[in-house]
Design an enzyme around this catalytic site. Structure first.
Site, short mmCIF file in Angstrom:
data_model
loop_
_atom_site.label_atom_id
_atom_site.label_comp_id
_atom_site.label_asym_id
_atom_site.label_seq_id
_atom_site.Cartn_x
_atom_site.Cartn_y
_atom_site.Cartn_z
N SER A 1 42.56 13.98 48.99
CA SER A 1 43.49 15.11 48.95
C SER A 1 44.26 15.32 50.25
O SER A 1 45.34 15.88 50.23
CB SER A 1 42.74 16.39 48.58
OG SER A 1 41.64 16.59 49.44
N HIS B 78 44.11 14.62 41.97
CA HIS B 78 45.47 14.23 42.39
C HIS B 78 45.99 13.00 41.66
O HIS B 78 47.09 12.53 41.95
CB HIS B 78 45.51 14.01 43.90
CG HIS B 78 45.14 15.23 44.66
ND1 HIS B 78 46.02 16.25 44.93
CD2 HIS B 78 43.95 15.63 45.18
CE1 HIS B 78 45.40 17.21 45.59
NE2 HIS B 78 44.14 16.87 45.75
N LYS C 35 47.32 21.16 39.11
CA LYS C 35 48.16 20.37 40.02
C LYS C 35 49.29 19.73 39.21
O LYS C 35 50.19 20.45 38.79
CB LYS C 35 47.27 19.41 40.78
CG LYS C 35 46.43 20.20 41.79
CD LYS C 35 45.37 19.47 42.54
CE LYS C 35 44.71 20.47 43.50
NZ LYS C 35 43.38 20.06 43.94
C1 LIG Z 1 42.21 20.91 44.30
C2 LIG Z 1 41.01 20.05 44.21
C3 LIG Z 1 39.87 20.47 43.54
C4 LIG Z 1 39.73 21.87 43.02
O1 LIG Z 1 40.48 22.06 41.88
P1 LIG Z 1 40.93 23.56 41.51
O2 LIG Z 1 41.28 23.48 40.08
O3 LIG Z 1 42.08 23.85 42.40
O4 LIG Z 1 39.75 24.44 41.79
C5 LIG Z 1 38.82 19.59 43.40
N1 LIG Z 1 38.89 18.35 43.92
C6 LIG Z 1 39.97 17.91 44.60
C7 LIG Z 1 39.98 16.54 45.15
C8 LIG Z 1 41.06 18.76 44.78
O5 LIG Z 1 42.11 18.35 45.48
#
Ligand SMILES: *Cc1c(COP(=O)(O)O)cnc(C)c1O
Length: 392
Positions: free
Chosen positions: A182, A210, A242
């Site tokens: 991330s 991602h 996302k």
């Molecule tokens: C954003 C993210 C999460 C958390 O997801 P949310 O739905 O925002 O709680 C988990 N793992 C990774 C790698 C992320 O980037």
């Protein structure tokens, strides 16, 4: 007083430039954000969000959300296991499983909760979790919450992981990794990790927060990107806030494994199901992701443009790029102060790129995290480059 200590700790964080200040955004998620500045309200060209396909404010998804609320109401009223599992939730789980090519899927309210639910349901005391050092915070917490031994291997170091697995006498083993990291944007060698999981009879839990929507055929994620076939040992987690542009998360895998997680993931059981309209919006989002080849092509062209124009600038200023081919394009500048200053100078030119500091990233690797979206234009990327040139 018991809270006096907090003031000192906050002051110390401030001193180390580690306080996070939230901005208030007065416009929907997009490439232009209206932000409350210290003196006046202003519009910024933003490279901040994980809305990779530009779906967060898509009119068709918004319409599906509204129609879903009209049809199904605002709240689900209960956990999935009680009476909160409405028809749109069921339809979404089926659509998600089919989309990622796995037998079954289970919804969670957020990705953080999904990870916190999955890992402790599969391993505990006497078992071991093998985790990449740059894993997301939710994966770290999930490993800790499980009570299993938490072994961390150097970033993407397959040999180091192999050694750890060989030496381990744990009853059950679980390999835990981000697919796309991330804060760096690089991709884990999932094919090699899967081979190790086979050799050592381990679970492989993949956090595709991602990758989902961006990687693979039709954007169906990192398994497709690596041509990994369904296996009961692969547990796939995707997030829906996302690239999918809405909210929530899911886990997908073998039907028995998913049944077990439905029975045993505490964050799936002891929580209210997300509003059914969210599932309605996500069903529309899935359609747009599947039909989103043009968006992904444009996104990849922007990534190539940015990397090409950023390379000489980075060389000139001693900044570092990662080998990311993804919309996450960090510009590593080193100190917290440098990152904050660079971010501030960009903002003065009308551009918002967040500075990311430890503990989110390792000490000494503070960075600007440039995030591209299919909603950006070539001119937007050019404007960012021009502004960075002026920062020197
Ligand atoms: C954003 C993210 C999460 C958390 O997801 P949310 O739905 O925002 O709680 C988990 N793992 C990774 C790698 C992320 O980037």
């Amino acid at each position: 007083m018991i809270w006096g200590e907090l003031e000192d700790k906050l002051a110390a964080l401030d001193q180390e430039q580690q306080l996070r200040r939230r901005r208030i955004v007065d416009s929907p998620c997009g490439t232009r954000l209206t932000v409350d500045g210290p003196s006046d309200t202003h519009e910024l060209l933003a490279f901040c969000s994980n809305d990779y396909l530009g779906l967060a404010n898509d009119p068709q998804i918004v319409a599906a959300l509204c129609a879903g609320a009209q049809r199904w109401g605002a709240g689900s009223g209960a956990a999935h296991a009680v009476s909160g599992h409405l028809r749109p939730h069921q339809q979404l789980e089926e659509a998600l499983a089919q989309f990622v090519g796995l037998p079954r899927a289970l919804l969670f309210s957020t990705g953080f909760m999904a990870n916190l639910g999955i890992v402790p349901a599969l391993v505990g005391r006497g078992d071991a979790v093998f985790a990449d050092r740059l894993n997301h915070a939710s994966l770290i917490d999930a490993a800790l919450a499980s009570g299993a031994e938490h072994k961390r291997y150097a970033h993407k170091d397959i040999e180091a992981l192999d050694k750890l697995l060989k030496l381990s006498s744990a009853k059950r083993k679980l390999i835990l990794t981000d697919s796309v990291f991330s804060m760096d944007g690089d991709i884990a060698p999932l094919d090699k990790l899967y081979a190790l999981a086979e050799t050592h009879d381990a679970w492989l839990v993949i956090d595709d927060a991602h990758g989902f929507g961006v990687l693979g055929t039709h954007g169906c994620g990192s398994l497709s990107h690596f041509n990994l076939l369904a296996s009961p040992r692969i547990i796939y987690m995707g997030t829906l806030g996302k690239a999918a542009g809405v909210a929530g998360a899911f886990v997908a895998g073998d039907a028995t494994v998913i049944e077990w997680l439905q029975q045993r993931s505490r964050t799936a059981i002891f929580t209210t199901a997300h509003p059914p309209a969210v599932s309605c919006a996500l069903l529309k989002s899935l359609e747009l992701i599947a039909a989103g080849a043009a968006r992904r092509k444009h996104l990849h062209a922007l990534i190539a443009q940015l990397r090409q124009e950023l390379a000489p600038l980075a060389l000139q200023h001693g900044w570092q790029l990662t080998d990311s081919q993804m919309p996450i394009q960090p510009l590593i500048v080193g100190s917290n102060r440098n990152a904050l200053e660079l971010s501030a100078v960009l903002e003065a030119q009308g551009i918002w790129v967040p500075a990311i500091r430890p503990p989110t990233v390792p000490q000494g690797s503070a960075r600007l995290r440039i995030c591209l979206s299919a909603a950006h234009s070539e001119a937007d990327v050019a404007a960012l480059i021009t502004a960075l040139e002026k920062c020197a």
